[in-house]
Structures are given as structure tokens and as C-alpha cells.
Design an enzyme around this catalytic site. Structure first.
Site, PDB file in Angstrom:
ATOM      1  N   HIS A 233       2.922  -5.278  -8.250  1.00 32.90           N
ATOM      2  CA  HIS A 233       3.239  -4.441  -9.410  1.00 32.90           C
ATOM      3  C   HIS A 233       4.728  -4.115  -9.474  1.00 32.90           C
ATOM      4  O   HIS A 233       5.425  -4.078  -8.454  1.00 32.90           O
ATOM      5  CB  HIS A 233       2.432  -3.142  -9.380  1.00 32.90           C
TER       6      HIS A 233
ATOM      7  N   GLU B 153      -3.978  -0.981  -3.044  1.00 27.32           N
ATOM      8  CA  GLU B 153      -2.987  -0.847  -1.980  1.00 27.32           C
ATOM      9  C   GLU B 153      -3.665  -0.329  -0.711  1.00 27.32           C
ATOM     10  O   GLU B 153      -4.762   0.240  -0.756  1.00 27.32           O
ATOM     11  CB  GLU B 153      -1.898   0.136  -2.438  1.00 27.32           C
TER      12      GLU B 153
END
Length: 227
Positions: free
Chosen positions: A8, A86
């Protein structure tokens, strides 16, 4: 066969140097620009996708959307999964990395951040920011929702999705984009590249830069490069 990873774009907490993990934060203005630039670069280089995989965290989903939009591929099906989230940083989430290093020492923080098998201090299940209280994960058994992870545990979380969804898609001839996070992508990179537990500590994946893998019929890496 090719596979494209993209971490990202820069998040608001990346910009503030905070541990993020499973906390859901937005992209910064720079992060939005990084995602748009990545999409344009993929289009300029002729990359087309048949399916995209991303996490259930806003910064990765937004990056995926922008990349596909800027490359004129917003129609491409997306599959969102918690397994691409994550790494969960436990009690470190929301803390300033510099201040944490001043409190615990640079080496301890380096180990928490980069070690393959050292866990961070675990977050209490009753903490207001616990994933156990987030409806995104309400369908999961309580013992599956993490309170803190190292890279080893992150890989154990990500790998079933690779084997069940991503790898079969590639092997069926689909052109695959994975828009995820620094550590979930490091875990996948460790698996497909065969990186050792020691060497993975030194692998850094920058925000918003398409990483291309050329793979053989056994999904072994022939070549890797950033666009």
C-alpha cells in the site's frame, strides 16, 4: 507466468512513524499519489490483471482500487481477506517508533520489527482497539484472531491463502495482483523466494512500488524486479 505485488501507499501512520499493524488507518496524500503513480506505471508497461487480492484494511483496499482505476482495470474482481492483513504488532500498535526505541532500546525495537520469530508484547483482548471487537473479524474463531504476531506467525496466516487461492489462480493462467502490506508481502516473498529466517530480516518492501515476479510452472522465481 507473472505475479505483481504492491505494498500500500504511504499511510498517515507511516508518515508519523507509528506502529500500525491491524489498526485501520488511511493513506496519506503522498500514499494516494504513490498508488496513482503505480497504476499509471503498470498501464504504461502493459500490465493487465484478471484478479486482485487484498486485505480487509483500508490502506491496502484503497491502494488496490486506485491502482486498478489508474490502469483502467477497475472492473477486475477483487478478493479481500484478513489473511493478507499486516502483521499484528500487539501492544506496539499506535506507538511512536522513535519513542519506543528510546524506552526499550534500538536493538529491542529492531528485533520486534524485523526478527522472524520474536513476538511483540501481546494486546489485551479487552483493549478498545482489539481485533476481537472489530466486526471485520466477527466470523473468525476467537483463537484465530491474533493479539500480536511475528513474521513466522504472519507467514502461517498468509500461507493457506496463497495455497488455496493465489497459487491456483496463477497456475490457471490468471494474471494476479496482490495489494497488501509490508510484512504480509515479506512473508509471501520469503515463501516463494526461499529466503532464510536470517536473511528475511533485511528485506524491505517500499510503499507504492509494483514488484514483479516472473515464475516458472512450479511457481519458482525466475526473475524479480521493481517497475
Amino acid at each position: 507466468m507473472e505475479l505483481v505485488f504492491i505494498r500500500h501507499g504511504q499511510s498517515e501512520w507511516n508518515a508519523k512513524n507509528l506502529f500500525t499493524g491491524w489498526r485501520d488507518v488511511k493513506l496519506s496524500e503522498q500514499g494516494l499519489a504513490e498508488a496513482a503513480a503505480a497504476g499509471k506505471k503498470l498501464k504504461e508497461n502493459g500490465y493487465e490483471f484478471d484478479i486482485a487480492f487484498t486485505s480487509v484494511l483500508t490502506r491496502a483496499i484503497k491502494t488496490c482500487n486506485i491502482v486498478l482505476e489508474e490502469s483502467d482495470q477497475l472492473f477486475v474482481p477483487q478478493i479481500k481477506t484478513w489473511r493478507l492483513n499486516e502483521r499484528h504488532y500487539g501492544q506496539l500498535q499506535g506507538l511512536d517508533k522513535k519513542q519506543t526505541a528510546e524506552q526499550y532500546g534500538d536493538e529491542q525495537v529492531r528485533i520486534w520489527r524485523r526478527s522472524y520469530d520474536t513476538l511483540p508484547p501481546l494486546l489485551d483482548k479487552d483493549d478498545e482497539f482489539s481485533a476481537h471487537k472489530d466486526r471485520r473479524y466477527a466470523h473468525l474463531p476467537a483463537d484465530v484472531v491474533p493479539d500480536g504476531e511475528n513474521l513466522k506467525v504472519t507467514l502461517e496466516r498468509v500461507l493457506p491463502f496463497w495455497e488455496d487461492q493465489i497459487a491456483p489462480a496463477i497456475l490457471s493462467g490468471k494474471r494476479v495482483l496482490v495489494a497488501a502490506h509490508g510484512n504480509s508481502l515479506r512473508a509471501l516473498a520469503k515463501h516463494i523466494e526461499g529466503i532464510s529466517d536470517e536473511d528475511i530480516m533485511g528485506l524491505e518492501i517500499p510503499t507504492g512500488q509494483p514488484l514483479v515476479y516472473k515464475l516458472d510452472d512450479n511457481l519458482k522465481v525466475i526473475e524479480k524486479f521493481y517497475l
